[in-house]
Design a protein around this motif. Structure first.
Motif, PDB file in Angstrom:
ATOM      1  N   ALA A 117       0.882  -1.218  -0.108  1.00  0.00           N
ATOM      2  CA  ALA A 117       0.076  -0.010   0.127  1.00  0.00           C
ATOM      3  C   ALA A 117       0.760   1.262  -0.010  1.00  0.00           C
ATOM      4  CB  ALA A 117      -0.880  -0.128   1.220  1.00  0.00           C
ATOM      5  N   LEU A 118       2.050   1.404   0.868  1.00  0.00           N
ATOM      6  CA  LEU A 118       2.840   2.471   0.742  1.00  0.00           C
ATOM      7  C   LEU A 118       3.635   2.721  -0.277  1.00  0.00           C
ATOM      8  CD1 LEU A 118       3.953   5.053   2.209  1.00  0.00           C
ATOM      9  CD2 LEU A 118       5.627   3.057   3.419  1.00  0.00           C
ATOM     10  N   ASN A 119       3.935   1.603  -1.091  1.00  0.00           N
ATOM     11  CA  ASN A 119       4.655   1.724  -2.264  1.00  0.00           C
ATOM     12  C   ASN A 119       3.775   2.303  -3.334  1.00  0.00           C
ATOM     13  OD1 ASN A 119       7.236   0.989  -1.704  1.00  0.00           O
ATOM     14  ND2 ASN A 119       6.935  -1.232  -1.527  1.00  0.00           N
ATOM     15  N   ALA A 120       2.469   1.650  -3.451  1.00  0.00           N
ATOM     16  CA  ALA A 120       1.573   2.198  -4.496  1.00  0.00           C
ATOM     17  C   ALA A 120       1.224   3.581  -4.042  1.00  0.00           C
ATOM     18  CB  ALA A 120       0.278   1.230  -4.437  1.00  0.00           C
ATOM     19  N   LEU A 121       1.113   4.083  -2.899  1.00  0.00           N
ATOM     20  CA  LEU A 121       0.644   5.398  -2.592  1.00  0.00           C
ATOM     21  C   LEU A 121       1.728   6.453  -2.971  1.00  0.00           C
ATOM     22  CD1 LEU A 121      -1.575   7.283  -1.260  1.00  0.00           C
ATOM     23  CD2 LEU A 121      -0.387   6.969   0.999  1.00  0.00           C
ATOM     24  N   VAL A 122       3.133   6.012  -2.863  1.00  0.00           N
ATOM     25  CA  VAL A 122       4.259   6.702  -3.175  1.00  0.00           C
ATOM     26  C   VAL A 122       4.475   6.977  -4.703  1.00  0.00           C
ATOM     27  CG1 VAL A 122       6.934   6.356  -3.080  1.00  0.00           C
ATOM     28  CG2 VAL A 122       5.645   6.253  -1.105  1.00  0.00           C
ATOM     29  N   ALA A 123       4.270   5.765  -5.267  1.00  0.00           N
ATOM     30  CA  ALA A 123       4.448   5.826  -6.591  1.00  0.00           C
ATOM     31  C   ALA A 123       3.356   6.566  -7.470  1.00  0.00           C
ATOM     32  CB  ALA A 123       4.251   4.315  -7.532  1.00  0.00           C
ATOM     33  N   ALA A 124       2.038   6.539  -6.944  1.00  0.00           N
ATOM     34  CA  ALA A 124       0.879   7.380  -7.558  1.00  0.00           C
ATOM     35  C   ALA A 124       1.109   8.919  -7.106  1.00  0.00           C
ATOM     36  CB  ALA A 124      -0.349   6.920  -6.994  1.00  0.00           C
ATOM     37  N   ASN A 125       1.545   9.135  -5.889  1.00  0.00           N
ATOM     38  CA  ASN A 125       1.876  10.520  -5.470  1.00  0.00           C
ATOM     39  C   ASN A 125       0.602  11.518  -5.724  1.00  0.00           C
ATOM     40  OD1 ASN A 125       3.153  12.868  -4.392  1.00  0.00           O
ATOM     41  ND2 ASN A 125       4.507  12.929  -6.001  1.00  0.00           N
ATOM     42  N   PRO A 126      -0.308  11.063  -4.883  1.00  0.00           N
ATOM     43  CA  PRO A 126      -1.714  11.724  -5.388  1.00  0.00           C
ATOM     44  C   PRO A 126      -1.752  13.298  -5.108  1.00  0.00           C
ATOM     45  CG  PRO A 126      -1.850  10.372  -3.786  1.00  0.00           C
ATOM     46  CD  PRO A 126      -0.440   9.986  -4.114  1.00  0.00           C
ATOM     47  N   LEU A 127      -0.928  13.788  -4.268  1.00  0.00           N
ATOM     48  CA  LEU A 127      -0.909  15.137  -3.911  1.00  0.00           C
ATOM     49  C   LEU A 127       0.113  15.894  -4.564  1.00  0.00           C
ATOM     50  CD1 LEU A 127      -1.850  15.007  -0.175  1.00  0.00           C
ATOM     51  CD2 LEU A 127      -3.302  15.020  -2.130  1.00  0.00           C
ATOM     52  N   ASP A 128       1.061  15.161  -5.528  1.00  0.00           N
ATOM     53  CA  ASP A 128       1.781  15.746  -6.266  1.00  0.00           C
ATOM     54  C   ASP A 128       3.065  16.537  -5.379  1.00  0.00           C
ATOM     55  OD1 ASP A 128       3.252  16.212  -8.672  1.00  0.00           O
ATOM     56  OD2 ASP A 128       2.550  18.070  -8.703  1.00  0.00           O
ATOM     57  N   ASP A 129       3.579  15.729  -4.257  1.00  0.00           N
ATOM     58  CA  ASP A 129       4.306  16.004  -3.271  1.00  0.00           C
ATOM     59  C   ASP A 129       5.657  16.039  -4.058  1.00  0.00           C
ATOM     60  OD1 ASP A 129       2.677  16.652  -1.006  1.00  0.00           O
ATOM     61  OD2 ASP A 129       2.245  14.684  -0.692  1.00  0.00           O
ATOM     62  N   THR A 130       6.688  16.956  -3.136  1.00  0.00           N
ATOM     63  CA  THR A 130       8.144  16.654  -3.549  1.00  0.00           C
ATOM     64  C   THR A 130       8.769  15.977  -2.533  1.00  0.00           C
ATOM     65  OG1 THR A 130       8.540  18.818  -2.404  1.00  0.00           O
ATOM     66  CG2 THR A 130       8.234  19.199  -4.616  1.00  0.00           C
ATOM     67  N   SER A 131       8.119  15.961  -1.431  1.00  0.00           N
ATOM     68  CA  SER A 131       8.500  15.076  -0.463  1.00  0.00           C
ATOM     69  C   SER A 131       7.347  14.336   0.612  1.00  0.00           C
ATOM     70  CB  SER A 131       9.791  15.445   0.503  1.00  0.00           C
ATOM     71  OG  SER A 131       9.145  16.594   1.236  1.00  0.00           O
ATOM     72  N   MET A 132       7.431  13.402   0.980  1.00  0.00           N
ATOM     73  CA  MET A 132       6.638  12.517   2.108  1.00  0.00           C
ATOM     74  C   MET A 132       7.686  12.301   3.299  1.00  0.00           C
ATOM     75  SD  MET A 132       4.302  10.141  -0.021  1.00  0.00           S
ATOM     76  CE  MET A 132       3.573  10.333  -1.578  1.00  0.00           C
ATOM     77  N   VAL A 133       7.117  12.635   4.403  1.00  0.00           N
ATOM     78  CA  VAL A 133       7.650  12.249   5.930  1.00  0.00           C
ATOM     79  C   VAL A 133       6.702  11.313   6.609  1.00  0.00           C
ATOM     80  CG1 VAL A 133       8.830  14.428   5.931  1.00  0.00           C
ATOM     81  CG2 VAL A 133       6.404  14.178   6.934  1.00  0.00           C
ATOM     82  N   ALA A 134       7.578  10.683   7.429  1.00  0.00           N
ATOM     83  CA  ALA A 134       6.783   9.706   8.370  1.00  0.00           C
ATOM     84  C   ALA A 134       7.106   9.513   9.714  1.00  0.00           C
ATOM     85  CB  ALA A 134       6.710   8.207   7.634  1.00  0.00           C
ATOM     86  N   SER A 135       6.630   9.482  10.834  1.00  0.00           N
ATOM     87  CA  SER A 135       7.115   9.188  12.124  1.00  0.00           C
ATOM     88  C   SER A 135       6.649   7.788  12.636  1.00  0.00           C
ATOM     89  CB  SER A 135       6.668  10.478  12.736  1.00  0.00           C
ATOM     90  OG  SER A 135       7.037  10.647  14.136  1.00  0.00           O
ATOM     91  N   ILE A 136       7.702   7.006  12.772  1.00  0.00           N
ATOM     92  CA  ILE A 136       7.174   5.793  13.255  1.00  0.00           C
ATOM     93  C   ILE A 136       7.601   5.457  14.959  1.00  0.00           C
ATOM     94  CG2 ILE A 136       7.782   3.381  12.940  1.00  0.00           C
ATOM     95  CD1 ILE A 136       6.340   4.644  10.650  1.00  0.00           C
ATOM     96  N   PHE A 137       6.933   4.833  15.684  1.00  0.00           N
ATOM     97  CA  PHE A 137       7.112   4.514  16.977  1.00  0.00           C
ATOM     98  C   PHE A 137       8.174   3.704  17.101  1.00  0.00           C
ATOM     99  CE2 PHE A 137       2.553   5.112  19.023  1.00  0.00           C
ATOM    100  CZ  PHE A 137       2.404   6.532  18.503  1.00  0.00           C
ATOM    101  N   GLN A 138       9.402   3.783  18.074  1.00  0.00           N
ATOM    102  CA  GLN A 138      10.425   3.213  18.069  1.00  0.00           C
ATOM    103  C   GLN A 138      10.028   1.547  18.510  1.00  0.00           C
ATOM    104  OE1 GLN A 138      13.555   5.166  20.098  1.00  0.00           O
ATOM    105  NE2 GLN A 138      13.467   6.881  18.763  1.00  0.00           N
ATOM    106  N   VAL A 146       8.748  -0.959   6.871  1.00  0.00           N
ATOM    107  CA  VAL A 146       7.768  -0.760   5.790  1.00  0.00           C
ATOM    108  C   VAL A 146       8.350   0.528   5.315  1.00  0.00           C
ATOM    109  CG1 VAL A 146       5.387  -0.032   5.245  1.00  0.00           C
ATOM    110  CG2 VAL A 146       5.786  -1.839   6.502  1.00  0.00           C
ATOM    111  N   VAL A 147       8.581   1.567   6.066  1.00  0.00           N
ATOM    112  CA  VAL A 147       8.943   2.932   5.413  1.00  0.00           C
ATOM    113  C   VAL A 147      10.327   2.865   4.982  1.00  0.00           C
ATOM    114  CG1 VAL A 147       7.358   4.090   6.787  1.00  0.00           C
ATOM    115  CG2 VAL A 147       9.685   3.994   7.283  1.00  0.00           C
ATOM    116  N   THR A 148      11.371   2.209   5.413  1.00  0.00           N
ATOM    117  CA  THR A 148      12.806   2.213   4.780  1.00  0.00           C
ATOM    118  C   THR A 148      12.702   1.195   3.483  1.00  0.00           C
ATOM    119  OG1 THR A 148      13.255   0.213   6.266  1.00  0.00           O
ATOM    120  CG2 THR A 148      13.817   2.495   7.145  1.00  0.00           C
ATOM    121  N   ASN A 149      11.895   0.312   3.641  1.00  0.00           N
ATOM    122  CA  ASN A 149      11.670  -0.530   2.230  1.00  0.00           C
ATOM    123  C   ASN A 149      11.124   0.269   1.108  1.00  0.00           C
ATOM    124  OD1 ASN A 149      13.021  -2.586   3.458  1.00  0.00           O
ATOM    125  ND2 ASN A 149      11.263  -3.983   3.555  1.00  0.00           N
ATOM    126  N   ALA A 150      10.356   1.264   1.445  1.00  0.00           N
ATOM    127  CA  ALA A 150       9.752   2.096   0.336  1.00  0.00           C
ATOM    128  C   ALA A 150      10.825   3.311  -0.111  1.00  0.00           C
ATOM    129  CB  ALA A 150       8.293   2.646   0.848  1.00  0.00           C
TER     130      ALA A 150
END
Length: 180
Positions: A117-138, A146-150
């Protein structure tokens, strides 16, 4: 697979499911899954126990055309896998940058759904972003994977308040540059 739009929001098909805008009929399944303490404790904004009406308020807020939050249901009905397997969200934090967050229903953990799902969202880039950020609980290394693999890169650590834990939680913070 061809992308389309529903109510101005992109529909993103994959081999195993479709990312489609959430709808009012998702309320019951979102309540069921979000009411699971294991799931709530891995998110910032899902309280446990889940207050009555919270999901309805959430759906009303994210369904507004001018909402900064765009939420997709991971819908597996095309593969007989269930109407709602989880949610993916992009929230615009600045022009050209969105924060991605997601959850997968516990019965579908460790199936690769979040990564796909994350890879599909990143590939589609539906908001035409120049970057995406994520904050993951340690204490959620599976989500960090998931995020590093993307392609997201670790940029630091911080802490955020978690409703279900009623306290601050240490996070790893990531960025993915999509275009210059």
């Amino acid at each position: 697979m061809m992308q389309s739009k529903i109510s101005g929001q992109m529909v993103i098909p994959t081999e195993r499911f479709t990312l489609r805008p959430v709808r009012k009929s998702d309320l019951g399944l979102i309540e069921l899954f979000a009411g699971d303490e294991r799931l709530a404790r891995m998110t910032r904004n899902i309280a446990h126990p889940l207050p009555p009406g919270a999901v309805s308020v959430f759906l009303d807020r994210v369904s507004k055309p001018d909402s900064a939050e765009k939420v997709w249901a991971i819908d597996g009905t095309s593969q007989d896998a269930g109407e709602l397997l989880g949610l993916m969200e992009l929230e615009q934090v600045t022009e050209g940058q969105s924060e991605v967050s997601y959850w997968i229903a516990p019965q579908f953990w460790n199936t690769g759904l979040a990564s796909e799902a994350l890879n599909a969202l990143v590939a589609a880039n539906p908001l035409d972003d120049t970057s995406m950020v994520a904050s993951i609980f340690q204490d959620n290394p599976a989500s960090a994977k998931v995020v590093t693999n993307a392609g997201f890169a670790l940029i630091g650590e911080s802490e955020v308040f978690c409703l279900a834990r009623n306290g601050m939680v240490n996070t790893w913070d990531y960025v993915l540059r999509l275009k210059e």
